[in-house]
Design an enzyme around this catalytic site. Structure first.
Site, mmCIF file in Angstrom:
data_model
loop_
_atom_site.group_PDB
_atom_site.id
_atom_site.type_symbol
_atom_site.label_atom_id
_atom_site.label_comp_id
_atom_site.label_asym_id
_atom_site.label_seq_id
_atom_site.Cartn_x
_atom_site.Cartn_y
_atom_site.Cartn_z
ATOM 1 N N ASP A 124 0.833 -1.185 0.000
ATOM 2 C CA ASP A 124 0.000 0.000 0.000
ATOM 3 C C ASP A 124 0.878 1.249 0.000
ATOM 4 O OD1 ASP A 124 -2.794 1.035 0.341
ATOM 5 O OD2 ASP A 124 -1.895 1.917 2.131
ATOM 6 N N GLU A 182 1.621 0.305 -4.910
ATOM 7 C CA GLU A 182 1.191 1.620 -5.376
ATOM 8 C C GLU A 182 2.380 2.568 -5.388
ATOM 9 O OE1 GLU A 182 -3.306 2.337 -4.093
ATOM 10 O OE2 GLU A 182 -1.998 2.052 -2.387
#
Length: 880
Positions: free
Chosen positions: A485, A522
């Site tokens: 993340d 990400e």
């Protein structure tokens, strides 16, 4: 995360988890929140970066000193400058006043760091200024080289006796609370690690650390009773850690040691289903373990049947949203609340459902889980019993169940922030070493650009925690991949350290082949770390060539249209009717503007289909020869990958509206169910038939809807649950989405939700899923979709009709012995490739004899090299 905002339910003021844009769902940097300034505490403008150097923003370049706990004790500072290595390590401090520690006082550093610490200076006009001191750099310098090799948490010897160890270099004392008694611990002065060796009967007992330490957040010395950051097991609601050896035979389910996994799939060929554990089964009436890990062991449930069908078609991985211990769900079922309304009785466009769900959202069983509490323990709310080690066994059984279905397992990990910081009860790291694990702003406030308390993975021991945690999941739980993340908030060096540590795992020694573990994340570039302000980030451009993929938002936006942040959700794209089937939104612009934007979107899609390769050369829609890196994406290069596998394609993920919901907004309202289905398949095909890895949100092949909710992290089962039985619908029309993140779009949502034509029936849902599986089978059986290098892609892949005269809304791609046409228009299209005239082609057998009779009518005229494709269809032709 992605482009939307997740909020912590227990800390409503703390915005949790900036989900970067659909990067995977997700991506593209979202709007930036303001930095968190210190609240009710002294600012800390001085930074002690190593044993020799202090940098003090705003100070005068004259003598200063560090004053610490002992009355009158101080360390003298003289004006100095940063060395080249210090400038490299702290680029954001290069222009601030630097001071050198007086050599006569260097021996005082270790003592000074274990209490209150301030920097003081007498200014030129005689004023005395003072500020707090940030200490992570000097802690790394003094203790990091020894501490980075320490074994932390509970470690069992061959004799069965455990040693418990915690890194707490600034603590005055640390003791172990174990089974109702307090046991002193011994400090190693070289590493800052406190240890105690126990007896064999300590196994299974609950414990906490009792840490006495200076806490800048409250300006006083405190004694914190805190769980172990390296916990291997927990009691319910994370109240205590447990002394547990993950290698204990009793924690291994039958068949665990000899678990046979599906064959490893290279990242560049991976096809990934992203799902949330509770979503998967909570509404599946055929599951015996609804909402839990064990639902993946229910072989005959509708959910597992569907996953097996996807695996047979070519899906290789299931990506699980956070399954580590998180802070926002009561783990005991008796402590959870349920909406107290008859939700099913409300109208499909009513605001009653969301209002009712919101009343219990802070106490119900649902949250995505992007609020980490303990990074390396399975979440207890998914276990049959959160008390003890059931969660360990059942997580392992879940992995077995997925592997048995032909699927490898990816974990979504969130090392970029914590659920809380300071003295908050949900703060673990910061209550043990205050001011170290969290990333601090120039004034000492915790950075919150991720919408929660950011972590400083550039610091030695936070970076070590990431590596140790990932290795534990891979080794002890046999996890096959990790999705990071907000990876761009971490240093590239730390991700490479993770890769190196995994690569060292071998089947003979560790029971797993670490080299087969895939990594992606990400790679957004925003916040206090943006543009390499503090270190070389793990962003899209920097991770190219590392073997660690990043979500690509380029093709995602081109397929859907607009961005996740549009005020008007009706902005169209390639697969939603831009120019070729316009809706009434003025945000789309004039026909000429739409045509130009559509052709640019087609260039972005071409780059995406190559795997986002920076050096792939092709003719763009203006007729120019360009490289992928020469195509513009909002001011950045569209192509950034060095090889297939560097960029991960997707059309939707858990963040932002589902693909069906996005198309509900964007397609003209008169578009019928069959055409919505065809556009869904076409949009999914742009990722499924690309070079490199691709991800889709679970249920997208079933036209999954969340009733237009763009940020369902805390919207409960009502809006999130997967419906494997088409008789239960697809989730559309379950009321207006929650007001907190969707109220502005309610005027657009209300007429859509009230329209019964947008609630697809079983035939439409089944047809969509079958057509998608046909595409997966084509990808899985055609080697040309797994090209290993840019050179191979350049040689095999081309866009023969690209240029000034290409057809808006149609893409023609030649790939080895295949020709693939994406017709996003509402009309049949004829595409003539003159150089192929006389070459035998036919519709791919998997489509000619596949699930969709319309696609089966696609044809090829050999004498002219003309391919004819029905409206809203992706057709694959193979050379005979």
């Amino acid at each position: 995360m992605s482009s939307t905002t997740r909020r912590s339910r227990r800390h409503p003021a703390a915005v949790l988890a900036l989900v970067l844009g659909a990067t995977a769902l997700l991506l593209s940097p979202p709007p930036q929140p303001a930095a968190a300034a210190p609240s009710g505490q002294e600012k800390a403008m001085a930074q002690w970066i190593d044993r020799d150097t202090v940098v003090w923003k705003g100070a005068e370049h004259r003598a200063a000193r560090l004053e610490f706990a002992t009355h009158g004790a101080h360390i003298r500072l003289v004006p100095g400058r940063l060395s080249p290595s210090e400038r490299l390590a702290y680029p954001h401090l290069t222009h601030d006043p630097a001071f050198t520690v007086d050599p006569r006082d260097r021996a005082l550093a270790r003592t000074a760091l274990r209490g209150a610490l301030h920097a003081t200076q007498r200014t030129a006009d005689g004023r005395r200024t003072t500020t707090g001191v940030q200490i992570p750099g000097v802690l790394d310098d003094l203790y990091g080289s020894r501490a980075r090799h320490a074994a932390l948490g509970p470690v069992f010897g061959r004799d069965g006796r455990p040693t418990l160890a915690v890194w707490a270099p600034t603590a005055r004392t640390v003791a172990l609370e174990l089974g109702g008694r307090t046991v002193p611990m011994r400090r190693d002065g070289a590493s800052g690690v406190w240890r105690v060796r126990g007896a064999r009967d300590w196994a299974g007992k609950p414990y906490r650390y009792r840490v006495t330490v200076w806490a800048p957040a409250v300006g006083r010395t405190v004694t914190n009773e805190v769980t172990d950051p390296y916990s291997t097991a927990l009691t319910a609601d994370s109240a205590r850690s447990l002394v547990v050896d993950l290698a204990a035979p009793g924690l291994a389910p039958p068949g665990w040691s000899g678990l046979r996994k599906p064959a490893a799939v290279p990242l560049r060929r991976a096809r990934i289903q992203e799902l949330q554990i509770r979503d998967f089964s909570v509404e599946d009436r055929t599951s015996h373990h609804r909402g839990r890990y064990l639902a993946f062991t229910d072989r005959h449930s509708d959910g597992m049947r569907h996953l097996r069908s996807l695996a047979r078609a070519g899906t290789s991985y299931v990506h699980l949203l956070p399954a580590f211990d998180f802070a926002t769900v009561p783990e005991r079922r008796a402590d959870r609340a349920r909406p107290g309304c008859d939700l099913a009785s409300a109208a499909p466009d009513s605001d009653r459902q969301q209002a009712c769900v919101a009343k219990t959202a802070g106490r119900d069983a649902y949250n995505w889980g992007y609020d980490p509490l303990h990074y390396t323990v399975p979440e207890g709310s998914y276990a049959s019993d959160p008390e003890g080690t059931a969660r360990t066994v059942e997580f392992r059984r879940m992995v077995q169940g997925l592997n048995g279905a032909g699927l490898r397992t990816v974990m979504d990990v969130v090392y970029n922030h914590t659920a809380a910081s300071g003295q908050d009860p949900h703060s673990v790291l910061d209550r043990i070493v205050p001011g170290y694990y969290q990333r601090l702003q120039d004034d000492g406030g915790v950075a919150t650009s991720t919408c929660c308390a950011g972590t400083a993975t550039e610091h030695t021991m936070m970076g070590k925690l990431v590596v140790d945690s990932v290795v534990t999941w891979a080794k002890e739980y046999k996890v096959d991949g990790f999705r990071f993340d907000l990876m761009g908030h971490q240093p590239k060096a730390n991700l490479l350290a993770v890769r190196k540590a995994l690569d060292a795992l071998t089947p003979a020694r560790d029971g797993v082949d670490g080299r087969s573990v895939i990594l992606y994340g990400e790679g957004w570039n925003f916040g206090e770390a943006a543009n390499d302000a503090r270190f070389v980030q793990a962003t899209q451009r920097h991770m190219a060539g590392t073997g660690i993929a990043t979500f690509s938002d380029r093709a995602r936006d081109a397929v859907r249209g607009g961005s996740p942040f549009d005020a008007d959700p009706r902005v169209q794209g390639f697969a939603s009717g831009l120019y070729t089937d316009p809706n009434s939104s003025p945000a789309n612009g004039s026909p000429a503007a739409q045509r130009a934007r559509l052709l640019h979107y087609q260039d972005l899609l071409k780059v995406g289909l190559t795997g986002n390769l920076a050096d792939f050369t092709f003719t763009d829609s203006a007729g120019h020869r360009v490289k992928g890196s020469g195509v513009d994406y909002n001011g950045s290069p569209a192509g950034y990958a060095a090889a297939p596998g560097d960029a991960l394609a997707y059309a939707d993920a858990h963040d932002n509206e589902t693909l069906y919901d996005a198309l509900a907004h964007k397609l003209p309202p008169h578009t019928g169910p069959a055409d919505r289905s065809r556009m869904q398949v076409l949009a999914l095909a742009t990722a499924a038939l690309s070079q490199g890895p691709a991800l889709s949100q679970a249920g997208s092949d079933l036209l999954r809807s969340k009733s237009l909710d763009r940020n369902s992290f805390d919207s409960g089962d009502w809006f999130n649950a997967l419906h494997w039985n088409c008789a239960d619908g697809n989730g559309f029309g379950r009321g207006l989405p929650p007001a907190a993140d969707n109220r502005a779009s309610w005027p657009y949502a209300r007429p859509l939700l009230a329209d019964p034509a947008l609630r697809p029936g079983c035939d439409t849902i089944r047809h969509t899923s079958a057509a998608y599986r046909d595409l997966l089978r084509i990808h899985a059986t055609e080697p040309a979709f797994g090209l290993p290098t840019t050179a191979a892609v350049q040689q095999s892949l081309s866009f023969p009709l690209s240029g000034k005269h290409e057809t808006p809304g149609v893409l023609t791609m030649r790939l080895g012995n295949l020709v693939i046409l994406f017709n996003a228009t509402p009309r049949q299209q004829h595409q003539t490739v003159h150089r192929l005239a006389g070459t035998p082609y036919a519709l791919h057998p998997l489509q000619a004899h596949g699930s969709d009779p319309t696609t089966a009518t696609a044809s090829y005229t050999r004498p002219t090299g003309t391919f004819t494709v029905p409206a809203r269809t992706v057709a694959v032709f193979r050379r005979g």
